[in-house]
Scaffold this motif. Structure first.
Motif, PDB file in Angstrom:
ATOM      1  N   VAL A  12       0.834  -1.207   0.000  1.00 40.44           N
ATOM      2  CA  VAL A  12       0.000   0.000   0.000  1.00 40.44           C
ATOM      3  C   VAL A  12       0.870   1.259   0.000  1.00 40.44           C
ATOM      4  N   THR A  16       0.676   3.954  -3.000  1.00 38.67           N
ATOM      5  CA  THR A  16       0.388   5.354  -2.676  1.00 38.67           C
ATOM      6  C   THR A  16       1.355   6.283  -3.395  1.00 38.67           C
ATOM      7  N   PHE A 143      -0.387   9.215   6.143  1.00 44.38           N
ATOM      8  CA  PHE A 143      -1.634   8.438   6.069  1.00 44.38           C
ATOM      9  C   PHE A 143      -1.716   7.320   7.108  1.00 44.38           C
ATOM     10  N   VAL A 144      -0.626   7.037   7.811  1.00 43.57           N
ATOM     11  CA  VAL A 144      -0.673   6.049   8.896  1.00 43.57           C
ATOM     12  C   VAL A 144      -0.851   6.790  10.218  1.00 43.57           C
ATOM     13  N   GLY A 220      -2.812  -2.415   6.183  1.00 45.31           N
ATOM     14  CA  GLY A 220      -2.884  -2.043   4.775  1.00 45.31           C
ATOM     15  C   GLY A 220      -4.257  -2.282   4.181  1.00 45.31           C
ATOM     16  N   GLN A 222      -7.007  -1.481   5.356  1.00 43.84           N
ATOM     17  CA  GLN A 222      -7.842  -0.301   5.523  1.00 43.84           C
ATOM     18  C   GLN A 222      -7.593   0.759   4.449  1.00 43.84           C
ATOM     19  N   GLU A 223      -6.435   0.698   3.783  1.00 38.08           N
ATOM     20  CA  GLU A 223      -6.086   1.704   2.791  1.00 38.08           C
ATOM     21  C   GLU A 223      -6.611   1.388   1.400  1.00 38.08           C
ATOM     22  N   ALA A 226      -9.258   3.810  -0.147  1.00 39.30           N
ATOM     23  CA  ALA A 226      -8.699   5.102  -0.551  1.00 39.30           C
ATOM     24  C   ALA A 226      -7.861   4.954  -1.817  1.00 39.30           C
TER      25      ALA A 226
END
Length: 499
Positions: A12, A16, A143-144, A220, A222-223, A226
């Motif tokens: 992830v 990104t 983002f974390v 990861g 959860q990402e 997005a």
């Protein structure tokens, strides 16, 4: 089209960075997920206060009977993060409790959320300096979520991005930190644990080690929403079996629900975890062997000099409470990383098991007990020998003769620190886990300034390849003692940003 293999922390982070550059990205992922029954259990517990949970809900999520450290840390009662996906290549590891992950989010579904960068000194043998990593650390921490507090750790372990919240610590941990703040201890520094947790939503239910019911610990997984919203294509159920490349691009051979498929693109970024990436690259490069480095893991109980009453009733999280960094004076520029844990159901069950017929003393022991979970630098840790046997990756632990001496020095030093720790180390109960057991492993294709066979350049490209990039810990030249995940993500982001 750029392809990313794997949805764990490295995958992830790399995706990104690529999307941030405007690249077209497709992620190929086996993507196993939590079973519906366990997910329904998680959601039901998330919707209620802990005091309203039923005994049946507790029982479904609890660690196996008998206590101790289980072979595998479960996620909401399930072992899905460790299961092999249909069609996955064979993997034989001689270390109990060690496995590859084909889960959506990888082993980030069961990690302890500890989040430190590496020190400047840790990059001394790397072809990448801390100054080159700093922008990547900042990008990842954009983002974390990070919970932490400014303290004595900061000079050597910068925040890069200031935490917006903190997690509460126990009365035991507060007292320990106060004693360290008053002491002057050359080569020893302590501070609050830094955790990748959305702290504002925590209700201190104490279920962290069984899987957060509110899903507040970063994964990861959860990402992915997005990343898809940013334009990434996500293909679930894809098991990559081999890679090839020519002057025009890369060819990715995978098994999917449609059978065997070949995906063609400009570049491929391999983030399949150290065992998945090692096996995939050995098969793709026609190599038979690799050596995997490890930051060896150990557990050491501490017995408090005084009781702290009511620890079992204290409403707290059960992740690490305190980090302690200790320089190993016998090994220049290396340190030992310690994470201090207080009361949890794991500790309670373990103490009950150890006491046997004296279980009535359990409450008194719990009021004095702390647990150190520690890691050593890879230079003084065992390693893992990996070899291909047909389609199977065989992984064998190789001990390091230096490890016992390092641990003996550490126990003696902690004994001298007992007045500051407020506890004595129980050296005879130290458990030195075999290499690989702590999952801080990598280095099978280490980055070098001028790579040769079996090595990679600073963009994770194996010798002889220009469009294939390994972006997870498999490219680390060493495995320092501090927590690994933040640097895995930062290095993956850096490679995705610079490739």
């Amino acid at each position: 089209m750029d392809y990313v293999i794997g949805s764990g922390p490295a995958g992830v982070a790399c995706a990104t960075a690529l999307l941030g550059r405007g690249r077209a990205v497709t992620m190929l992922d086996a993507g196993l997920t939590l079973e519906p029954g366990y997910e329904a259990l998680r959601m039901a517990m998330a919707a209620r206060a802990p005091e309203d949970w039923t005994p049946e809900q507790h029982a479904m999520r609890r660690l196996p009977a008998g206590g101790g450290v289980p072979d595998y840390k479960l996620s909401h009662g399930s072992d899905y993060p460790y299961r092999a996906a249909p069609g996955a290549p064979g993997l034989g590891i001689d270390v109990p409790g060690v496995a590859a992950s084909y889960a959506q989010g990888g082993l980030g579904n069961v990690w302890g959320a500890a989040m430190l960068p590496y020190r400047a000194a840790d990059f001394a043998t790397w072809p990448v300096a801390v100054e080159e990593m700093a922008p990547a650390y900042r990008a990842v921490l954009g983002f974390v979520p990070l919970a932490g507090q400014a303290d004595a750790l900061e000079p050597e372990f910068p925040f890069y991005v200031r935490p917006r919240a903190d997690m509460p610590v126990s009365r035991q941990a507060k007292a320990l930190l106060r004693r360290f703040a008053r002491a002057s201890l050359p080569g020893v520094v302590a501070g609050r644990a830094r955790l990748a947790v959305r702290a504002a939503g925590c209700n201190a239910c104490g279920e962290c080690l069984n899987g957060c019911p509110r899903d507040l610990i970063f994964s990861g997984r959860q990402e992915l929403a997005a990343l898809r919203a940013a334009g990434m294509t996500y293909i679930q159920g894809a098991v990559v079996r081999g890679l090839a490349e020519d002057e025009h691009g890369v060819q990715i051979h995978a098994l999917t629900a449609m059978g065997g498929q070949v995906f063609s693109g400009d570049r491929v970024f391999v983030a399949a975890g150290v065992y998945g990436s090692t096996g995939l690259m050995l098969r793709s490069l026609g190599q038979a062997r690799a050596e995997i480095l490890d930051s060896q893991y150990f557990i050491l109980p501490l017995l408090g000099l005084a009781r702290t009453t009511g620890v079992a009733a204290e409403r707290l999280h059960t992740l690490a409470q305190v980090f302690i960094e200790i320089e190993d004076a016998a090994v220049a520029a290396q340190n030992v990383h310690l994470q201090i844990y207080g009361y949890s159901d794991v500790l309670d069950a373990t103490i009950a098991q150890k006491l046997g017929a004296l279980r009535e003393l359990r409450a008194q022991v719990l009021e004095r007990a702390l647990v150190v979970q520690g890691y050593l630098h890879s230079d003084v840790s065992g390693r893992l020998a990996a070899r291909l046997e047909g389609d199977v990756l065989r992984v064998t632990a190789v001990p390091n003769l230096a490890t016992p001496a390092v641990l003996k020095r550490l126990v003696r030093r902690l004994g001298r620190l007992a007045p500051v720790l407020g506890a004595r180390p129980l050296g005879p109960l130290l458990q030195a886990m075999p290499p690989g057991r702590g999952y801080h492993s990598g280095g099978s294709f280490p980055m070098r300034e001028c790579p040769g066979p079996g090595e990679t350049d600073t963009l994770g490209r194996p010798y002889g390849r220009r469009r294939t990039h390994i972006v997870d810990a498999a490219v680390f030249p060493s495995i320092p003692a501090a927590t690994i995940t933040l640097t895995v993500m930062a290095n993956a982001w850096r490679i995705g940003n610079e490739s």
